[in-house]
Structures are given as structure tokens and as C-alpha cells.
Design a protein around this motif. Structure first.
Motif, mmCIF file in Angstrom:
data_model
loop_
_atom_site.group_PDB
_atom_site.id
_atom_site.type_symbol
_atom_site.label_atom_id
_atom_site.label_comp_id
_atom_site.label_asym_id
_atom_site.label_seq_id
_atom_site.Cartn_x
_atom_site.Cartn_y
_atom_site.Cartn_z
ATOM 1 N N ILE A 244 82.292 48.572 47.143
ATOM 2 C CA ILE A 244 83.122 49.726 46.818
ATOM 3 C C ILE A 244 82.262 50.675 46.001
ATOM 4 O O ILE A 244 81.739 50.311 44.938
ATOM 5 C CB ILE A 244 84.373 49.297 46.024
ATOM 6 N N VAL A 245 82.075 51.872 46.542
ATOM 7 C CA VAL A 245 81.207 52.821 45.832
ATOM 8 C C VAL A 245 82.021 53.887 45.121
ATOM 9 O O VAL A 245 81.539 54.563 44.230
ATOM 10 C CB VAL A 245 80.190 53.486 46.783
ATOM 11 N N ASP A 246 83.247 54.041 45.546
ATOM 12 C CA ASP A 246 84.066 55.061 44.877
ATOM 13 C C ASP A 246 85.529 54.750 45.132
ATOM 14 O O ASP A 246 85.931 54.479 46.263
ATOM 15 C CB ASP A 246 83.726 56.448 45.448
ATOM 16 N N SER A 247 86.276 54.747 44.057
ATOM 17 C CA SER A 247 87.701 54.534 44.222
ATOM 18 C C SER A 247 88.400 55.184 43.057
ATOM 19 O O SER A 247 87.847 55.286 41.973
ATOM 20 C CB SER A 247 88.001 53.033 44.242
ATOM 21 N N TRP A 248 89.597 55.612 43.310
ATOM 22 C CA TRP A 248 90.306 56.252 42.204
ATOM 23 C C TRP A 248 90.628 55.236 41.094
ATOM 24 O O TRP A 248 90.875 55.584 39.981
ATOM 25 C CB TRP A 248 91.604 56.892 42.719
ATOM 26 N N ASP A 249 90.638 53.964 41.473
ATOM 27 C CA ASP A 249 90.965 52.954 40.474
ATOM 28 C C ASP A 249 89.837 51.981 40.197
ATOM 29 O O ASP A 249 89.710 51.472 39.103
ATOM 30 C CB ASP A 249 92.168 52.121 40.943
ATOM 31 N N GLU A 250 89.050 51.708 41.231
ATOM 32 C CA GLU A 250 88.068 50.633 41.086
ATOM 33 C C GLU A 250 86.771 51.142 40.468
ATOM 34 O O GLU A 250 86.388 52.294 40.652
ATOM 35 C CB GLU A 250 87.772 50.017 42.465
ATOM 36 N N ARG B 44 88.786 39.079 44.572
ATOM 37 C CA ARG B 44 87.827 38.904 43.470
ATOM 38 C C ARG B 44 86.499 38.388 44.030
ATOM 39 O O ARG B 44 86.477 37.356 44.710
ATOM 40 C CB ARG B 44 88.354 37.878 42.456
ATOM 41 N N ASP B 45 85.438 39.148 43.761
ATOM 42 C CA ASP B 45 84.076 38.733 44.114
ATOM 43 C C ASP B 45 83.970 38.248 45.579
ATOM 44 O O ASP B 45 83.418 37.188 45.864
ATOM 45 C CB ASP B 45 83.637 37.612 43.147
ATOM 46 N N LEU B 46 84.526 39.053 46.463
ATOM 47 C CA LEU B 46 84.607 38.647 47.876
ATOM 48 C C LEU B 46 83.267 38.895 48.579
ATOM 49 O O LEU B 46 82.732 39.996 48.550
ATOM 50 C CB LEU B 46 85.709 39.471 48.548
ATOM 51 N N HIS C 53 79.773 42.596 49.771
ATOM 52 C CA HIS C 53 78.996 42.157 48.605
ATOM 53 C C HIS C 53 79.911 42.111 47.395
ATOM 54 O O HIS C 53 79.974 43.075 46.642
ATOM 55 C CB HIS C 53 77.902 43.190 48.268
ATOM 56 N N GLY C 54 80.657 41.089 47.191
ATOM 57 C CA GLY C 54 81.441 40.942 45.966
ATOM 58 C C GLY C 54 82.480 42.021 45.765
ATOM 59 O O GLY C 54 82.368 42.843 44.837
ATOM 60 N N ILE C 55 83.466 42.060 46.620
ATOM 61 C CA ILE C 55 84.505 43.105 46.530
ATOM 62 C C ILE C 55 85.593 42.677 45.532
ATOM 63 O O ILE C 55 86.181 41.607 45.672
ATOM 64 C CB ILE C 55 85.153 43.356 47.910
ATOM 65 N N ASP C 56 85.817 43.517 44.544
ATOM 66 C CA ASP C 56 86.951 43.333 43.624
ATOM 67 C C ASP C 56 87.911 44.481 43.885
ATOM 68 O O ASP C 56 87.560 45.642 43.667
ATOM 69 C CB ASP C 56 86.479 43.381 42.166
ATOM 70 N N LEU C 57 89.084 44.150 44.356
ATOM 71 C CA LEU C 57 90.023 45.218 44.756
ATOM 72 C C LEU C 57 91.449 44.821 44.412
ATOM 73 O O LEU C 57 91.831 43.646 44.536
ATOM 74 C CB LEU C 57 89.899 45.429 46.274
ATOM 75 N N GLN C 58 92.199 45.803 43.950
ATOM 76 C CA GLN C 58 93.630 45.581 43.689
ATOM 77 C C GLN C 58 94.423 46.640 44.436
ATOM 78 O O GLN C 58 94.119 47.820 44.352
ATOM 79 C CB GLN C 58 93.925 45.749 42.196
ATOM 80 N N ILE C 59 95.422 46.193 45.186
ATOM 81 C CA ILE C 59 96.321 47.145 45.857
ATOM 82 C C ILE C 59 97.713 46.879 45.313
ATOM 83 O O ILE C 59 98.168 45.728 45.264
ATOM 84 C CB ILE C 59 96.327 46.938 47.391
ATOM 85 N N LEU D 22 92.224 56.462 47.835
ATOM 86 C CA LEU D 22 91.086 56.360 48.755
ATOM 87 C C LEU D 22 90.041 55.421 48.162
ATOM 88 O O LEU D 22 89.640 55.578 47.012
ATOM 89 C CB LEU D 22 90.481 57.750 48.967
ATOM 90 N N ILE D 23 89.656 54.435 48.955
ATOM 91 C CA ILE D 23 88.634 53.470 48.498
ATOM 92 C C ILE D 23 87.458 53.602 49.439
ATOM 93 O O ILE D 23 87.591 53.361 50.643
ATOM 94 C CB ILE D 23 89.204 52.033 48.539
ATOM 95 N N LYS D 24 86.323 54.014 48.873
ATOM 96 C CA LYS D 24 85.151 54.230 49.733
ATOM 97 C C LYS D 24 84.264 53.000 49.692
ATOM 98 O O LYS D 24 83.956 52.489 48.620
ATOM 99 C CB LYS D 24 84.366 55.446 49.262
ATOM 100 N N LEU D 25 83.860 52.559 50.875
ATOM 101 C CA LEU D 25 82.950 51.421 50.973
ATOM 102 C C LEU D 25 81.633 51.862 51.575
ATOM 103 O O LEU D 25 81.600 52.736 52.451
ATOM 104 C CB LEU D 25 83.550 50.330 51.875
ATOM 105 N N SER D 26 80.579 51.250 51.085
ATOM 106 C CA SER D 26 79.275 51.497 51.687
ATOM 107 C C SER D 26 78.473 50.204 51.588
ATOM 108 O O SER D 26 78.405 49.591 50.516
ATOM 109 C CB SER D 26 78.572 52.624 50.928
#
Lengths: 414, 278
Positions: free
Chosen positions: B227-233, B13-15, B30-36, B219-223
Motif C-alpha cells: 500500500i503506497v497511499d491510502s486515506w487511512d493507511e 495484518r502483515d499479509l 509484501h506485508g499488507i496491513d489494511l482495515q476496511i 481509495l487505497i493505492k497499491l504498487s
């Protein structure tokens, strides 16, 4: 969860890490070996000549312990004598630590031979008893040792005989004071020349028999010294304590050999201090070398250590592993160094190191011109402990540094 | 706890993470919110410097974040001490690195057994487990070889076996195929997929290898650390440099240094570094 990574795993890891960089390990081991071997050799030389000095000092003249009448050592006056030596002599058979004892009269005087004179230290002793205490009888280089019942026999130190120009069978007149203060002189016949190896004795000694001296000086049974020889140097303190308990300190003074010649005691203390300084300097050099090696090794293995932490190795285990590596390196180096030095000492012990050319410089200190190095248990323990401390000190910092490693940075190293 | 939450194995959360080189800030996350979720074969994709490895390192407890939370198996790994993190990794996380990172002085078998012994298993038991996993990754016959006697692909298989030997719930793999040729790389991907399916181990892989991306269940794309593109995020809006790398987070001496570093010199340093990295 308790890790099963036992000591053998750490040994294996440490050995393999050391073997991995053979050249560096060999160079470090050689440095270690050289350092410890130097230290051991210096220590063996020091112990060798100190032991010789002690033995020479004790056996040439003083014995391990002397009992005098109170105040004699400072006054050197025959009035301060032990009037009833038998009261003390009865203790001698009760202590098994005593292997010999003798009674003496000691005073200063003048020796004259056909016009030439020299100041002497007149010493009267029992010819038989003396041989149990000192090795003076073996120091007779020409002539014979004092003969029992021959009260006119005289032995002179080699230098004093030379100074007087006295030869065997020559008449020598000794002059001194009786306890009453009366000046007396007596004719003696030179029967032997003594060379003890302690030049200050050889320069002044005039040795006569105790019976003759007691008659000449009208001292009846009185003596000035009771000289005791212990079975071993280390038993001096035990005997000293025993006599202190038994004899009144108001009447007697009991002096161990260390107190009989303050110069010798100071020299022994100085030698101990000097030995410690050498130990400190060599260990410091060894420590620096190992520290350097360990830090280079740590630098090279940052990534590997980072990986080990990343896959779950606790930092304290990394600490132990590196510490173990340093200790192993130093231990092997120390053992090799000690063994090689022991070999050299073994080879030199028999023949010794001949310093005849420098003998004059050391003559005051009861040194033999040939030094026989010897390894003692005390020195071995001292070197071992110092090496262990060096190993721990040189291993601690790199090991601690490893536990502070940034894993992510370590993993980025190419 | 809902069922959806139960299956979440990693949650950030907000990493935020920023690297500083001297007085120059280098924003990484820059503030990564991710769930695996449990059992996923997720791939973090993105160009070099996009923050994939940093995110993986933070999730694995190898690195700390400047701000935010990283919960792994319900525990905030960022709040753990170094020793606690080591224990946690040993039990729950397996690592596969780009450069294999095997212990050079140990054989393949010993490399795998090492982690089992760290877990408290006996040497004998650990070696048996190591043999099993080396067979599983199809290099059982190479167990006695040292890393320098193995090819890159073989070393990476040993690394996979080492990661699996502790039976972790999560495997984090940082560019696992980057040093391998394409055929070996594909074999490794198939192996990881098979293990993901049979053991239900969650894989989180950072990679820009198209084959790995193709194999991903997600697939989680970072730039630039986002996270700029994710099937879930949900993609996050761009953030400012000051928001990710606030100077107040730096030690006082660093802040002072920053204050007195001429801007022209700082720009010059930055240009030099950029040219070195490009």
C-alpha cells in the motif's frame, strides 16, 4: 444451512452441460451405444448358444438328473445295476418339479450287419416313458419310434447306420455281455434312424426296448439308469438335494447333468469366463471413452467450476454434479445401446444366425448350427451393474479432480 | 471490543503472498496491513500486477496467503478449510468478477436463484428473490435469457444481482467495469453506489478505472504488492524479494530444483516471461 439444490437441479445442470456441447455428447453417446450394443449382442449370442447347448444335451440323452447304482458311471458294468427300481420310482409322483422319468439299461456292445460291424452304445428304454424325458422320439428321421411290446425293434443313430450300411427292416445283430459276464448276441430289426443333432450320440446309439433288453440280458426288473427330467433347468439342484436326502449314498450315485459330461461342464464354465472377459474389455473401453470426455469437459469448464465454488458451492456438490453428469451420459448411452441390441436380437431370434458352415467345429458341444440369440435377466443385470460401475469409476476421478481445483487459478483463465 | 473495532469488517495484518513459476518467484503482496470498515465503498487502485486481485482473492478466501492474517467479520479466513470457506462466502461475501462469470447453462434468473438455493431457500422462494434483485438492477425483463443472450453490461448486472441475492455484508468486485464501455461502466458504478448507500453493504473494489476511483469513499493505492497511499493507511517501507518470497516456504523438491537451475537459464526464463506478460 441445508442446500435446497435437489436432484432435479443436478439433472437439469447435467443435461444442459451435456447439451451445451452437442457434438461431443453425441459422439460419446454413439461410442457408448456401440460398446453396450456390442456387449449385449455378444452376451445374447453366448447365452443363446449356451442355452441351446444345455437343452440339446439334456433333452437329447441325459435328462436333468440320473440315478445309478453306486459305481456304475465309472465301471459301465451291468453288474452295477439297480435291482429294485420301484423303490426309487415311488418318489417320482411326490415331487412336482419332475415332469418325466424313465428307466434304462446302458451298456457297450457291437452291432453287425451282413459282414460290417461297429462299436455301439446299447441303450434300452421304455418307449413311452422315454418320450417324457428326452426328445429322441422326435429325432427319428426315417422309420418309426420304438413300439411298445415290440421287443425286436431297433433304432440306430444316423452315422452308425451309415457306417454299417444298414437300411430300414435290415437284420442287425447286437452283441454284448450279460451281468454275469457271459457274451450274448441277438437279432433285432432296424425300425428307425435317429438324428439327435449330437454327433457323438448319432455315431454310437443302438436303441432297443427295455422289456426286450431285460429278457435278453436276464436282468429281470433291474436297470442301470433312472433318468429324470425337471420342469426347468434351474430345478436340477433342488431335485438333486431332495434325492440325496432320500437315497443312501452307499447304494446309489445321483448325478446332475453337469456331472454326466465333464467336457460340457468345462465348456459352460469356459464360456462364462469368456463372457466375463468380453464384458471387462468392452466396459474398459467404454470407461476410457467417458473418462476422456469428462476430463476434456472438466478442462473446458475449469473457470465455471471455479466460479461456482467462489460463489459458495461446496466442493462436494461440484463432485456430485460431475459424477451425476458421467452417470447420466453412461446411463443414456447404455439404455440406447441395450435397446438397439435388443431390437437386433428380436430380429435375429426367430431365424437365428446360420453357422452351418462351421457346424463340424462345434458338433462336439451339442450346438445347433443355427444360433438363436437370447437376452437373459442375468446378463441384463450383469451388463447394467458393469455399466454402473464403469459410470462411477469414470466419473469419480474427474469429479475428485474438480474438488481439488485452485479457484483463484481457475478464475484467471481467459 | 472498542467501537472502532466493531465497525472494522475486514482487517489484514502483515499479509504476504508470492507466486512461483518453476523456480522463479513472483512477489504479489509484501506485508499488507489494511482495515476496511463497515459500509465503506473502498477501491483498491494500482497498475496491473500491483496485487489488487490477489488481495481481493485472499480476503474472499479464494486463495491462501504465505504469511499474515486476514480477518473478515472477525474470523480468520486463512485458517478455514475449503468447505468452511465456501460456507462463509455463501453467507457473508458476494463476488463480482471482471468477466461476469455467470453459469452459462442457467438463465439470468436461475443464476441469481442458484446462490439462494445453495443457502437453503426453496426453489420458489429463490426465484422470487432472483426476480426482485433483477428488477433492482433494472433487468427484470431479461430474467429468462441465458448469459450468451445478454450484453456485457446486462451480464454484469446479473452478476451484481447474484452477489446481492444472498444479502452479504461484503461485496468484493474485481475490475467490474473493465469489460464494459464507459457509459455502461458508469451506470454500474452508480448502481453499486446506490446499493452501498441504501443497503449499507460494504464494497471493496479493485479497479484502475478513473470513474470507479472517483466514486470511492476511500481509495487505497497499491504498487508492487504494497500500500503506497491510502486515506487511512500508513504507507509501508519497501521490502526485499527474499522477505516476501523466502525459499524456505517452498517444498523441498522445489528448493532442490532452484539450487540446480543455472542462474543464466533462470534469468533467460524470467526475460521470456516478462516479454510474454508485457
Amino acid at each position: 444451512m441445508v442446500s435446497r439444490l435437489g436432484i432435479l437441479t443436478y439433472v437439469a445442470l447435467a443435461v444442459r452441460n451435456l447439451v451445451r456441447n452437442r457434438r461431443r455428447t453425441i459422439i460419446t453417446l454413439l461410442t457408448m451405444m456401440f460398446g453396450i450394443a456390442t456387449l449385449t449382442l455378444l452376451s445374447a449370442l453366448n447365452d443363446g448358444w449356451l442355452s441351446q447347448m444345455k437343452t440339446n444335451f439334456i433333452l437329447s440323452f441325459t435328462g436333468h438328473l440320473q440315478i445309478h447304482a453306486k459305481g456304475f458311471e465309472s465301471s459301465q458294468n451291468l453288474r452295477d445295476n439297480i435291482a429294485d427300481p420301484e423303490a426309487i420310482s415311488r418318489f417320482m409322483d411326490t415331487y412336482p418339479e419332475i415332469i418325466g422319468w424313465t428307466q434304462r439299461i446302458r451298456t457297450s456292445g457291437l452291432a453287425s450287419v451282413s459282414g460290417s460291424s461297429s462299436g455301439v452304445q446299447i441303450m434300452a428304454t421304455d418307449p413311452e416313458q422315454e418320450t417324457w424325458v428326452t426328445s429322441m422320439d422326435q429325432s427319428v428321421t426315417s422309420g418309426v419310434w420304438l413300439r411298445p411290446g415290440m421287443n425286436k425293434d431297433l433304432l440306430l443313430g444316423k452315422t452308425v447306420a451309415q457306417n454299417l450300411g444298414a437300411g430300414l427292416s435290415d437284420r442287425v445283430i447286437l452283441m454284448t455281455q450279460r451281468p454275469s459276464g457271459e457274451m450274448v448276441s441277438e437279432v433285432f430289426y432296424l425300425r428307425g434312424i435317429i438324428e439327435t443333432g449330437a454327433p457323438q450320440i448319432d455315431r454310437t446309439l443302438a436303441l432297443i426296448s427295455l422289456d426286450g433288453a431285460q429278457q435278453w440280458l436276464q436282468m429281470e426288473q433291474a436297470v442301470t439308469d433312472i433318468v429324470i427330467r425337471a420342469d426347468h433347468h434351474d430345478q436340477t439342484d433342488t431335485l438333486y438335494r431332495l434325492f440325496v436326502q432320500q437315497l443312501s449314498e452307499q447304494v446309489y450315485e445321483i448325478m446332475p447333468w453337469q456331472e454326466l459330461d465333464p467336457m460340457v461342464r468345462q465348456w459352460l464354465e469356459f464360456s462364462d469366463a469368456y463372457g466375463l472377459i468380453i464384458l471387462f474389455v468392452v466396459i474398459l473401453l467404454v470407461l476410457t471413452e467417458i473418462l476422456n470426455t469428462m476430463l476434456i469437459s472438466l478442462h473446458e469448464r475449469q473457470k465455471e467450476l471455479g466460479v461456482m465454488i467462489a460463489i459458495g458451492t461446496q466442493p462436494h456438490r461440484i463432485f456430485l454434479m460431475l459424477l451425476f453428469e458421467a452417470v447420466l451420459l453412461i446411463f443414456v448411452g447404455a439404455v440406447l445401446g441395450y435397446l438397439s441390441a435388443s431390437l437386433i436380437v428380436m430380429l435375429l431370434a426367430e431365424g437365428g444366425i446360420d453357422l452351418t458352415g462351421y457346424a463340424n467345429a462345434f458338433e462336439f458341444f451339442y450346438m445347433d448350427p443355427v444360433i438363436h440369440p437370447q437376452l437373459t435377466r442375468d446378463s441384463a443385470i450383469k451388463i447394467l451393474l458393469a455399466t454402473l460401475v464403469a459410470a462411477l469409476l469414470s466419473g469419480l476421478y474427474p469429479a475428485w479432480k474438480a474438488t481439488r481445483l485452485s479457484v483463484s487459478q481457475a478464475l484467471r483463465i481467459q | 471490543m472498542s467501537e472502532a473495532n466493531q465497525s472494522t469488517i475486514i482487517q489484514t495484518r502483515d499479509l504476504h503472498k508470492c507466486y512461483w513459476v518453476g523456480t522463479m518467484p513472483y512477489p504479489a503482496l509484501h506485508g499488507i496491513d489494511l482495515q476496511i470498515r463497515s459500509g465503506e465503498f473502498a477501491v483498491l487502485a494500482g497498475r496491473s500486477g500491483s496485487g489488487k486481485s490477489t488481495l481481493l482473492n485472499i480476503i474472499g478466501g479464494l486463495e491462501s496467503a504465505d504469511r499474515g492474517q486476514a480477518e473478515v467479520l472477525g474470523e480468520d479466513i486463512l485458517k478455514m478449510g475449503n468447505s468452511q470457506r465456501s460456507k462463509f462466502r455463501l453467507t457473508n461475501i458476494g463476488f463480482i468478477f471482471q468477466a461476469y462469470n455467470l453459469i452459462r447453462v442457467l438463465s439470468a434468473r436461475e443464476n441469481v436463484a442458484y446462490v439462494c438455493q445453495l443457502q437453503g431457500k426453496s426453489k420458489q422462494q429463490s426465484l422470487e428473490i432472483a426476480n426482485h434483485w433483477l428488477h433492482e438492477v433494472e433487468i427484470g425483463h431479461l430474467g429468462y435469457r441465458r448469459p450468451d443472450q445478454l450484453s456485457g453490461g446486462q451480464q454484469q448486472r446479473v452478476a451484481v444481482a447474484r452477489a446481492l441475492a444472498t444479502e452479504p455484508k461484503i461485496i468484493l468486485a474485481d475490475e467490474p467495469t473493465a469489460n464494459l464501455d464507459s457509459t455502461t461502466g458508469r451506470h454500474l458504478i452508480e448502481l453499486m453506489q446506490r446499493l452501498n448507500q441504501t443497503l449499507e453493504t460494504t464494497f471493496l473494489i479493485s479497479s484502475h478505472d478513473p470513474d470507479v476511483k472517483q466514486a470511492a469513499s476511500r481509495l487505497i493505492k497499491l504498487s508492487d504488492g504494497q500500500i503506497v497511499d491510502s486515506w487511512d493507511e500508513i504507507p509501508q517501507p519497501p521490502r526485499s524479494l527474499e522477505a516476501t518470497c523466502p525459499l524456505r516456504n517452498r517444498p523441498f523438491t522445489e528448493r532442490l530444483r532452484h539450487l540446480f537451475t543455472p542462474r543464466r537459464k533462470a534469468r533467460q526464463q524470467n526475460r521470456q516471461r516478462t516479454s510474454r506478460h508485457s
